[in-house]
Design a protein around this motif. Structure first.
Motif, mmCIF file in Angstrom:
data_model
loop_
_atom_site.group_PDB
_atom_site.id
_atom_site.type_symbol
_atom_site.label_atom_id
_atom_site.label_comp_id
_atom_site.label_asym_id
_atom_site.label_seq_id
_atom_site.Cartn_x
_atom_site.Cartn_y
_atom_site.Cartn_z
ATOM 1 N N ASP A 143 0.839 -1.172 0.208
ATOM 2 C CA ASP A 143 -0.054 -0.109 0.009
ATOM 3 C C ASP A 143 0.825 1.198 -0.125
ATOM 4 O OD1 ASP A 143 -2.297 -1.495 -0.122
ATOM 5 O OD2 ASP A 143 -2.562 -1.288 1.884
ATOM 6 N N ARG A 144 2.063 1.310 0.809
ATOM 7 C CA ARG A 144 2.723 2.528 0.768
ATOM 8 C C ARG A 144 3.660 2.654 -0.406
ATOM 9 N NH1 ARG A 144 2.607 5.211 5.813
ATOM 10 N NH2 ARG A 144 1.181 4.054 7.441
ATOM 11 N N GLU B 175 2.570 1.766 -3.161
ATOM 12 C CA GLU B 175 1.869 2.355 -4.461
ATOM 13 C C GLU B 175 1.369 3.783 -4.172
ATOM 14 O OE1 GLU B 175 -1.709 -0.048 -4.190
ATOM 15 O OE2 GLU B 175 -0.860 -1.903 -5.118
ATOM 16 N N ALA B 176 1.683 4.128 -2.779
ATOM 17 C CA ALA B 176 1.429 5.662 -2.456
ATOM 18 C C ALA B 176 3.035 6.318 -2.733
ATOM 19 C CB ALA B 176 1.009 5.986 -1.202
ATOM 20 N N GLU C 45 5.688 5.998 -1.104
ATOM 21 C CA GLU C 45 6.380 6.238 0.345
ATOM 22 C C GLU C 45 7.403 5.418 0.501
ATOM 23 O OE1 GLU C 45 3.556 6.443 3.541
ATOM 24 O OE2 GLU C 45 1.863 7.197 2.307
#
Length: 110
Positions: free
Chosen positions: A69-70, A72-73, A75
């Motif tokens: 998730d991170r 994909e963001a 980060e």
């Protein structure tokens, strides 16, 4: 997000997870996330050493989902820090396999 903001956000996430785990009466897991929030490798390692292989596998999956998730963001710093936790979990899993801490019946060696 700047690297410092990512670190702060990841700390908030880890403390939030720890709070939820406390609410669900899973203090052994909450300890891991509190230590992770402090980036305290020794405390994380100590908490993980008592985990069964199944718990380590579940923790690995949780960390991998958060990493994805991170990533994909965008980060990158958060992903690096989560990778640190994933490596610690993997080290403990390897140690368990090496010393056969959990035999086939799933219980700890007496």
């Amino acid at each position: 997000m700047k690297p410092e903001e990512q670190e702060a956000d990841l700390t908030l996430w880890a403390n939030g997870v720890a709070g939820v785990l406390d609410d669900r009466e899973r203090p052994e897991l909450a300890v891991v996330f509190r230590a992770f929030a402090r980036r305290d490798a020794n405390a994380v390692r100590e908490a993980l050493e008592v985990f069964s292989p199944a718990m380590l596998e579940a923790l690995t999956e949780m960390v991998e989902l958060e990493q994805r998730d991170r990533a994909e963001a965008g980060e990158e710093r958060s992903v690096e820090i989560l990778d640190w936790l994933a490596r610690l979990v993997e080290q403990i899993r390897d140690e368990h396999r090496t010393i056969d801490l959990y035999p086939d019946d799933g219980g700890p060696v007496q």
